[in-house]
Design a protein around this motif. Structure first.
Motif, short mmCIF file in Angstrom:
data_model
loop_
_atom_site.label_atom_id
_atom_site.label_comp_id
_atom_site.label_asym_id
_atom_site.label_seq_id
_atom_site.Cartn_x
_atom_site.Cartn_y
_atom_site.Cartn_z
N LYS A 151 22.30 -14.21 49.17
CA LYS A 151 21.84 -13.40 48.04
C LYS A 151 21.96 -11.91 48.36
O LYS A 151 21.65 -11.49 49.47
CB LYS A 151 20.38 -13.72 47.69
CG LYS A 151 20.17 -15.11 47.11
CD LYS A 151 18.70 -15.30 46.75
CE LYS A 151 18.45 -16.69 46.17
NZ LYS A 151 17.01 -16.90 45.83
N THR B 7 19.37 -5.14 48.86
CA THR B 7 18.65 -6.12 49.68
C THR B 7 19.49 -7.38 49.85
O THR B 7 20.08 -7.87 48.88
CB THR B 7 17.31 -6.51 49.00
OG1 THR B 7 16.60 -5.32 48.66
CG2 THR B 7 16.47 -7.36 49.92
N ASP B 8 19.58 -7.87 51.10
CA ASP B 8 20.24 -9.17 51.33
C ASP B 8 19.31 -10.06 52.14
O ASP B 8 18.32 -9.59 52.72
CB ASP B 8 21.58 -8.96 52.05
CG ASP B 8 21.41 -8.41 53.45
OD1 ASP B 8 20.81 -9.10 54.29
OD2 ASP B 8 21.90 -7.28 53.72
N ASN B 9 19.59 -11.36 52.16
CA ASN B 9 18.79 -12.31 52.92
C ASN B 9 19.58 -12.85 54.11
O ASN B 9 19.48 -14.01 54.47
CB ASN B 9 18.30 -13.46 52.04
CG ASN B 9 19.46 -14.31 51.51
OD1 ASN B 9 20.59 -13.85 51.52
ND2 ASN B 9 19.19 -15.52 51.07
N ARG C 45 14.30 -6.58 57.33
CA ARG C 45 13.21 -7.09 56.48
C ARG C 45 12.17 -7.91 57.25
O ARG C 45 11.16 -8.31 56.67
CB ARG C 45 13.80 -7.93 55.35
CG ARG C 45 14.64 -7.11 54.35
CD ARG C 45 15.24 -7.99 53.27
NE ARG C 45 14.22 -8.58 52.42
CZ ARG C 45 14.42 -9.66 51.66
NH1 ARG C 45 15.60 -10.26 51.64
NH2 ARG C 45 13.43 -10.14 50.92
N ALA D 154 10.16 -11.10 56.01
CA ALA D 154 11.27 -11.66 55.24
C ALA D 154 12.54 -11.59 56.08
O ALA D 154 12.56 -10.97 57.16
CB ALA D 154 11.44 -10.92 53.92
N GLN D 155 13.59 -12.24 55.58
CA GLN D 155 14.85 -12.28 56.32
C GLN D 155 15.87 -11.35 55.64
O GLN D 155 15.98 -11.33 54.43
CB GLN D 155 15.40 -13.71 56.35
CG GLN D 155 16.73 -13.83 57.11
CD GLN D 155 17.23 -15.27 57.13
OE1 GLN D 155 16.42 -16.19 57.13
NE2 GLN D 155 18.53 -15.44 57.14
N GLY D 156 16.65 -10.64 56.46
CA GLY D 156 17.73 -9.82 55.92
C GLY D 156 17.55 -8.32 56.17
O GLY D 156 16.76 -7.91 57.03
#
Length: 728
Positions: free
Chosen positions: A643, A660-662, A707, A712-714
Motif C-alpha cells: 500500500k 506513507t507506505d507499509n 513508522r 506501524a510498519q513502513g
C-alpha cells in the motif's frame, strides 16, 4: 515558434575614430571652414567632411553642410563634389528605409564617378548598391554589386575596403543559409582586419559572427561576441550600431527563454531606432516585442505589435521582416483556434520566402503549415510538410526548427499508430532539446552575464576613480594651509563612497552566485526527474507485452507512458504548475507502475476538502521522487498487501503532503546503493526547498521517518510545500 529577425551591422562609411578624436576633427574642420571663404573645391570638401563626421550624432548639422556642399558643387560644376553629395544623400535615405529614393541617388552618384573614371568612388557606390539590395532581400543583385566593388578594391590594394566587401559578401551567404561560405568570407575579413589593427571592422565582424552563432544555437558564443561589439560601439558613439547590437542581444535572450531581459534590450534598441528614424529597426523591435507578449499569452498586445511591424515592413519592402510577421501571425491564430487563417499566413510566408530564397524561413513556414493540419487532426496532410521542414533544417544545421520538426513527427506518428517512429522522434526531440538547453550552456551564459556586468562595474569604477583623482589633484593645487581640514574631509568622504561601492558590488556578486546555484539545482532536478532505470523498466515491460501479443494492453501502456513523459517534460520547464497537473503526473506514474502484475500495489491520493487543486500552484516534481523511492525500495520481499497512500492537507496556511507506505521501513534499508539513491533525492529536494522558500517567501521542509516509532510498519515522508494561490 516565435520568429525573430536579426540585423547585421553594415557600414556605408568607415569612420573608426572615437568620440573625443571625432570632436577634434570636427573642430579642426570648422576652423578651416571659417578661414577658407573662397568658393572652390577645397570648401566643398571641407563641407562634405563636416557632413560625414556629424553623420552619426547630429543629422541636422549633416543636412545643413550637405546642402551647402551641393549648392557650391553645382555652382562651380565640381563633378566629384556632386558625386559625393548624391552618395551621402543616398545613405541618409537608406537609413530612413526609403530604399527607392536611396537607389536613385546612388545611380546619380555612379554616373558622376564614371564620367571622371574615379575607381574608388565607383567601388563605394557599388558597395552602397549591394547594401541596399541586401536589406530588401534582393540577394542576387546584392552579390553582383558587392563583387563589382571587391574586384575594383582588390586591384587598388585598399585593404580596409577589401575587408568591407568580404564582410558584406559573407552577410549575403549567411542570410541565404550558405554558412560555410559566410564563415570563410568573415574569417578572411577578420585576418585582414587583425593585420592592419582595424578595431572597427574587428568589432563589426564579431557582431556578424554572433548573429550566425545565434542562428546555429551556439548562444554562449553569440552573447560573448555581441558584448564585445557593444563595448566598442559605445566608445565610438555609433548610436545606430548600438541599437542593432541591443536588438540582437534581445533576440539571443529570447532564444534562451529569458524574456524579461530580452524585452529590456528591445525597448532600449527601439528608443535609439526611433531617434535615428531607422524604420527597418523599428519594425524589427515591434516584432520582437510582439514575441514577448505572445510568450506571456497577451495575445491582443502581441497582435498589435505584429501588425505595426507588418505595416512598416510592407511600406519599406523589407521582405525578411514581412515573412517574420506572417509566421508570427500564423502562430497567434493557431493559438486562438483559427487553423485556416493561421494556414493562410503560413502559406504567404512560404511563398515570399521561396521567392526571396530565404531557406530558414521556408523551413519554419513548412512546420507552421504542418501544425495547422495537426490542429485539425489531418495527420496525413501534415506529414509531408513536417518532413520537408525537417530536411531543410538539417541541411541548414538549424537546431530550433529541427527540434520542432521532431516534436511534430512524434505527435503525427503517435496518432497514426506508428509507435516505433513516434518513440524515435521523441528521443530525437529530447536530444535536440538537451543540446540547446544543456547545463554547460546555461552555466556559460550565466558566467558571461556575470563577467560582462563585472567588467562594466570595474570600468565604471575606474572612470569615477579617474574623475575623482583629477578633482583631488586640481583642488590640491589651489588649496592653502587653511584648507587642509576640508581636504581631509573630502578624502574621508571618498573612502566611505569607495567602501560602500565595494559592499554593493559584493552583494551583487553574491546575488549572481545565488542565481547560478539556482540553475545548478534545477539542472540536477531535470536529470533526476525520470531515471534511466524507470525508462528501461517501462520499455522492457512494453516489449514483454508485445512479445506476448497483448496488443491492447501494450497500446494502453504506451499511451500512459508517453502521456507521463510529456507531462514531466512540460512541467520541468515551468517554475510553478497547478497542483492539479502535478497530481495528474503522480497518478499517471503510479498507474503505469501498477500495470506490471508482479509489482502490483494499492494506492490512494486523498486531497483535503479545503484544497482547490485548480487554484493552488506548486513547484513541479517535488512529490514524485519519494513515490518512486517507495515503489522501488519499500516492498522488498513483500509480495502481498502493498500500500502507498498520498494525502494533501491545508493546515495553518501550510500545504502538507504525506507519502506513507507499509513496506520494510527506512531503517531496514541497509544496502549502500539504495541509501545513496534515497539520500540523493532527499539532498536535491532539500536544496530546492531552500531556494524555493526564499522565492515564495514561505517555509518549505522535508522529513522522513520509520513508522515503527508509531507502532506501524513502513515509512512516512512529510513535505511542507511552498505554494501560491491563483486568485484569477
Amino acid at each position: 515558434m516565435k520568429i525573430i529577425v536579426s540585423f547585421f551591422i553594415i557600414l556605408f562609411l568607415s569612420i573608426s575614430t572615437t568620440i573625443s578624436s571625432q570632436t577634434k576633427v570636427i573642430d579642426s574642420l570648422n576652423n578651416e571652414l571659417t578661414i577658407h571663404k573662397e568658393k572652390d573645391t577645397t570648401r566643398v570638401n571641407i563641407l562634405y567632411g563636416l557632413a560625414i563626421y556629424n553623420f552619426q550624432n547630429d543629422l541636422e548639422t549633416t543636412k545643413l553642410h550637405l546642402k551647402e556642399a551641393e549648392d557650391l558643387s553645382n555652382e562651380i560644376n565640381y563633378i566629384k563634389g556632386k558625386a559625393k553629395v548624391l552618395y551621402l544623400k543616398g545613405i541618409l535615405e537608406s537609413r530612413k528605409s526609403n530604399y527607392k529614393t536611396s537607389l536613385d541617388f546612388f545611380k546619380g552618384s555612379l554616373k558622376h564617378y564614371e564620367s571622371i573614371d574615379d575607381q574608388a568612388g565607383i567601388a563605394a557606390v557599388y558597395n552602397a548598391f549591394g547594401i541596399t539590395h541586401f536589406i530588401q532581400s534582393e540577394y542576387d543583385e546584392a552579390i553582383f554589386s558587392y563583387q563589382k566593388a571587391f574586384e575594383i578594391q582588390k586591384n587598388q590594394g585598399k585593404t580596409s575596403d577589401v575587408i568591407n566587401s568580404l564582410l558584406n559578401i559573407g552577410n549575403v551567404f549567411n542570410e541565404t543559409g550558405r554558412y560555410d561560405e559566410a564563415i570563410s568570407n568573415y574569417k578572411k575579413a577578420l585576418n585582414h582586419s587583425v593585420e592592419i589593427n582595424d578595431e572597427t571592422n574587428i568589432a563589426t565582424i564579431n557582431y556578424n559572427l554572433s548573429v550566425l552563432y545565434k542562428v546555429q544555437g551556439n548562444y554562449p558564443l553569440a552573447i560573448e561576441t555581441t558584448n564585445n561589439s557593444l563595448e566598442f560601439k559605445k566608445t565610438t558613439g555609433d548610436t545606430l550600431g548600438i541599437a542593432h547590437i541591443l536588438s540582437n542581444l534581445g533576440e539571443i535572450y529570447t532564444s534562451i527563454e529569458k524574456y524579461d531581459t530580452a524585452l529590456e534590450y528591445h525597448k532600449q534598441s527601439l528608443n535609439f531606432a526611433l531617434q535615428k528614424e531607422s524604420k527597418s529597426l523599428v519594425a524589427t523591435n515591434y516584432n520582437n516585442i510582439g514575441n514577448y507578449h505572445l510568450h506571456k499569452k497577451e495575445y491582443p498586445k502581441a497582435l498589435e505589435y505584429y501588425n505595426k511591424s507588418l505595416e512598416i515592413s510592407q511600406k519599406i519592402n523589407n521582405i525578411k521582416q514581412v515573412v517574420a510577421c506572417f509566421l508570427n501571425l500564423g502562430e497567434i491564430n493557431l493559438l486562438l483556434n483559427r487553423p485556416v487563417i493561421a494556414r493562410e499566413n503560413y502559406v504567404k510566408a512560404n511563398e515570399i520566402s521561396l521567392k526571396a530564397d530565404k531557406k530558414d524561413f521556408v523551413a519554419y513556414s513548412f512546420l507552421g503549415i504542418s501544425e495547422t493540419y495537426i490542429h485539425e487532426k489531418k495527420y496525413k496532410e501534415a506529414l509531408p510538410f513536417t518532413q520537408k521542414g525537417k530536411k531543410l533544417s538539417e541541411e541548414l544545421e538549424l537546431l530550433e526548427p529541427q527540434k520542432k520538426a521532431s516534436e511534430l513527427l512524434s505527435e503525427i506518428y503517435k496518432y497514426t499508430n506508428n509507435y516505433k517512429k513516434a518513440f524515435e522522434s521523441l528521443k530525437q526531440f529530447k536530444t535536440l532539446n538537451d543540446s540547446l538547453f544543456n547545463k554547460e550552456n546555461i552555466e556559460k551564459i550565466t558566467q558571461l552575464e556575470f563577467d560582462y556586468k563585472y567588467k562594466q562595474a570595474l570600468d565604471s569604477a575606474s572612470i569615477r576613480e579617474l574623475k575623482l583623482t583629477k578633482i583631488v589633484d586640481t583642488t590640491s593645487l589651489d588649496l592653502k594651509k587653511s584648507q587642509r581640514n576640508l581636504l581631509l574631509g573630502v578624502i574621508v568622504f571618498l573612502v566611505i563612497v569607495l567602501i560602500l561601492g565595494t559592499i554593493i558590488f559584493f552583494l551583487r556578486l553574491r546575488n549572481e552566485k545565488s542565481k547560478s546555484q539556482n540553475i545548478e539545482i534545477e539542472q540536477k532536478l531535470l536529470r533526476s526527474q525520470m531515471t534511466p532505470h524507470f525508462i528501461f523498466n517501462s520499455l522492457s515491460v512494453l516489449q514483454g507485452m508485445i512479445l506476448n501479443k497483448e496488443n491492447k494492453k501494450a497500446v494502453f501502456y504506451l499511451s500512459k507512458f508517453s502521456k507521463l513523459l510529456r507531462i514531466i517534460l512540460e512541467n520541468s520547464r515551468d517554475k510553478i504548475v497547478l497542483l492539479d497537473e502535478e497530481l495528474e503526473a503522480v497518478n499517471n506514474y503510479l498507474e503505469l507502475q501498477n500495470l506490471e502484475e508482479s509489482q502490483a500495489f494499492q494506492y490512494t491520493i486523498l486531497i483535503d476538502e479545503t484544497i482547490d487543486s485548480t487554484l493552488f500552484k506548486v513547484p513541479p516534481m517535488l512529490i514524485q521522487p519519494f513515490i518512486e523511492n517507495a515503489v522501488e525500495h519499500a516492498f522488498k520481499n513483500q509480495e502481498d498487501n502493498r500500500k502507498i497512500d498520498i494525502q494533501l492537507k491545508y493546515v495553518n496556511k501550510k500545504l502538507i503532503c504525506t507519502i506513507t507506505d507499509n513496506g520494510i521501513g527506512i531503517d531496514a534499508e541497509k544496502e549502500p546503493k539504495k541509501q545513496h539513491k534515497k539520500s540523493l533525492a532527499t539532498t536535491i529536494t532539500s536544496e530546492r526547498l531552500k531556494v524555493l522558500s526564499k522565492d515564495f517567501n514561505m517555509k518549505g521542509s522535508i522529513s522522513i521517518e520509520d513508522r515503527k516509532k508509531y507502532n506501524a510498519q513502513g515509512t512516512i515522508v512529510t513535505l511542507v510545500i511552498p505554494y501560491k494561490i491563483d486568485t484569477v
